[in-house]
Design an enzyme around this catalytic site. Structure first.
Site, PDB file in Angstrom:
ATOM      1  N   GLU A 426       0.829  -1.217   0.000  1.00 52.82           N
ATOM      2  CA  GLU A 426       0.000   0.000   0.000  1.00 52.82           C
ATOM      3  C   GLU A 426       0.861   1.264   0.000  1.00 52.82           C
ATOM      4  O   GLU A 426       0.505   2.281   0.577  1.00 52.82           O
ATOM      5  CB  GLU A 426      -0.969   0.011   1.190  1.00 52.82           C
ATOM      6  CG  GLU A 426      -1.903  -1.170   1.249  1.00 52.82           C
ATOM      7  CD  GLU A 426      -2.602  -1.442  -0.072  1.00 52.82           C
ATOM      8  OE1 GLU A 426      -2.877  -0.487  -0.813  1.00 52.82           O
ATOM      9  OE2 GLU A 426      -2.873  -2.616  -0.361  1.00 52.82           O
ATOM     10  N   GLY A 427       1.986   1.212  -0.697  1.00 49.78           N
ATOM     11  CA  GLY A 427       2.922   2.321  -0.728  1.00 49.78           C
ATOM     12  C   GLY A 427       3.934   2.151   0.382  1.00 49.78           C
ATOM     13  O   GLY A 427       3.583   2.168   1.566  1.00 49.78           O
TER      14      GLY A 427
END
Length: 566
Positions: A426-427
């Site tokens: 998610e980054g």
């Protein structure tokens, strides 16, 4: 090792620390009374403790596998998922129009916290579905909403998101997946995606994939990407799963941890899909799901930290080694230090995550731009600090076990392996920090300064009764303000070079603030002792972090690749 849901911590945070009363005071969330939330969290805790927690080891030792093109899930996961779905825990915050509870995201986050502690591998499934529900609520057509949302809300169908490709990880704009119009309002989606959490399962009727792909006239980069809903089975005229779509699971990754969660390589081979949002506007729609997931992943870090801490605490209370007043290793100062560090950092990370959830709820309930800005600002901090804390606490929990922690049978090592991915997906946390100093400071630091104003005002009020705790928090906030002002005045390259220590320093100061709030609410309790530990021993770390952040990037980038060569 048994798991006990931290309901007392949730009560303290909701009632005295994060301002949840403002959420319950809005018209939208008027039903989220203290009694209602207490009942919901207690019921979720019972399910987590009794049904999900016993599955955690099963997921590790009996991983999900691909058999004859189908995913076979870990022993007991189907029953565990059924308990989640039947309890309505997939859709605590979903729109009641489609069967959701319509409760605040803050409540969802508390429930997710408990589910992660119980069994992170299984929890990833409803977490992905929650994000898809929110994305469809905001961006799908009424026809898509009416067909898909009721099934996703009940848990009959599950959702995924498909971004990453072998050549396009964090650089999503480099994707090569294509979508061709079919002439009937649908599209043929072709491409391969990797690292797809819960890309398939054997316990839901359907799996619905949100897939990023490029239309024939889509320009290069992220501005040319569109988003498509591609179901595993195409619904028939009655809305039931019909014929199989042209997609398949190519393989299930062999991972360091979360073995019970099938991380799939997906192949879409002219699969039939429906456009979500406008053409070439896929990233905006997908960011709705990604931001939901970033809060969820920050909570994953907190949840694993909680489970690792509880196991370490139980072991320290039982293990006899050396001499101590208690007769066990919990009497040794260094073990006590580790346990206090674990517990106080869990509290700080949980408070940051739930304060983000409150900002999201207030933004949704009021439409106020300042709440929206606060939610955006806190998102990268909650994700990065929550997951960094999860990793640090799990490692410290293993250390408390000593040599036995390195033995798989104790279970301490599983938490280390399971949580490690959270700072990556998610980054990555580096990307979260770059987002904080880049996009989130594009307002000239206004959102940051409003937070700092709040911290300093509270600390000033606390000086009368707790000056020895309030003063360090006030001073830390001032130091952070000066560092923020320095970053705002710099170019982006300099900001990026110091983004991570700035984020970590900001989180440290927020943690001190929330601990001070807890101490003021419970001045005679363990909360005040824990706040003193955090503020006097951990908060000072912000000094070194912010000194790093003020240095800029020249000396860092002066170190050439040749200088780093072995």
């Amino acid at each position: 090792m048994t798991y006990r849901a931290p309901l007392d911590d949730f009560r303290l945070l909701l009632n005295h620390v994060i301002g949840f009363d403002a959420v319950a005071g809005t018209d939208r969330f008027a039903d989220a009374t203290t009694d209602t939330v207490e009942a919901i969290l207690s019921e979720a805790a019972k399910m987590c403790e009794e049904v999900l927690a016993p599955l955690n080891t099963n997921g590790d030792l009996d991983p999900a596998v691909l058999e004859n093109g189908k995913v076979r899930t870990s022993k007991g996961f189907a029953d565990g998922y059924q308990a989640i779905a039947e309890g309505g825990w997939v859709a605590v915050s979903a729109d009641p129009e489609y069967g959701g509870m319509g409760l605040p995201m803050t409540v969802t986050s508390a429930v997710n916290d408990m589910m992660v502690s119980s069994c992170m591998s299984l929890h990833l499934n409803p977490l992905m579905t929650q994000g898809q529900i929110e994305a469809l609520e905001h961006h799908a057509s009424d026809e898509i909403k009416d067909l898909y949302l009721p099934k996703l809300v009940t848990g009959e169908w599950a959702g995924t998101m498909n971004l990453t490709e072998p050549q396009a990880g964090s650089d999503v704009g480099a994707l090569s997946s294509k979508a061709e119009p079919n002439g009937d309002g649908t599209y043929s989606v072709t491409g391969q995606k990797i690292f797809i959490s819960w890309g398939d399962n054997d316990f839901t009727e359907n799996v619905c994939h949100l897939v990023l792909a490029r239309l024939p006239d889509g320009v290069a980069g992220t501005k040319g990407i569109s988003l498509f809903l591609v179901p595993r089975n195409i619904p028939d005229e009655n809305g039931n799963p019909g014929t199989a779509n042209s997609l398949k699971v190519v393989s299930v990754e062999h991972k360091m941890g979360i073995h019970g969660s099938p991380t799939c390589v997906m192949s879409f081979e002219g699969a039939r899909g429906w456009l979500i949002g406008g053409e070439h506007d896929g990233m905006r729609a997908m960011f709705t799901m990604m931001n939901n997931a970033r809060l969820g992943v920050g909570v994953q870090g907190v949840g694993i930290a909680e489970r690792a801490y509880q196991q370490a605490l139980a072991y320290a209370n039982e293990r006899k080694q050396g001499r101590s007043p208690e007769g066990t290793i919990i009497g040794h100062a260094d073990v006590r230090r580790m346990l206090a560090t674990m517990k106080s950092d869990i509290f700080a990370a949980r408070a940051i995550a739930l304060s983000l959830a409150v900002a999201i709820d207030m933004s949704n309930a009021t439409g106020d731009a300042e709440w929206k800005a606060r939610a955006a600002f806190l998102t990268p901090i909650a994700k990065a600090f929550g997951t960094d804390t999860g990793i640090a606490v799990a490692n410290m929990g293993l250390q408390v076990h000593g040599g036995m922690g390195f033995i798989e049978e104790t279970g301490a090592a599983q938490y280390v392996r399971d949580v490690r991915v959270t700072s990556i997906y998610e980054g990555t946390n580096g990307i979260q920090a770059m987002d904080l100093v880049g996009r989130k400071l594009m307002d000239g630091g206004e959102a940051a300064y409003r937070l700092l104003d709040e911290i300093e005002a509270f600390a000033e009020g606390a000086r009368a009764t707790m000056p020895d705790l309030a003063e360090p928090v006030w001073q830390a906030s001032e130091n952070l303000r000066e560092t923020t002002e320095a970053l705002v005045a710099r170019d982006m390259a300099d900001r990026f070079a110091v983004a991570v220590p700035f984020l970590q320093g900001f989180a440290r100061v927020l943690g001190g603030y929330f601990h001070l709030c807890a101490a003021m609410a419970k001045p005679d309790g363990a909360e005040a002792k824990l706040a003193r530990f955090y503020i006097t021993r951990l908060l000072p770390e912000h000094v070194g972090l912010l000194a790093h952040a003020r240095e800029g990037g020249d000396d860092l980038m002066a170190i050439s690749p040749d200088d780093l060569a072995v």
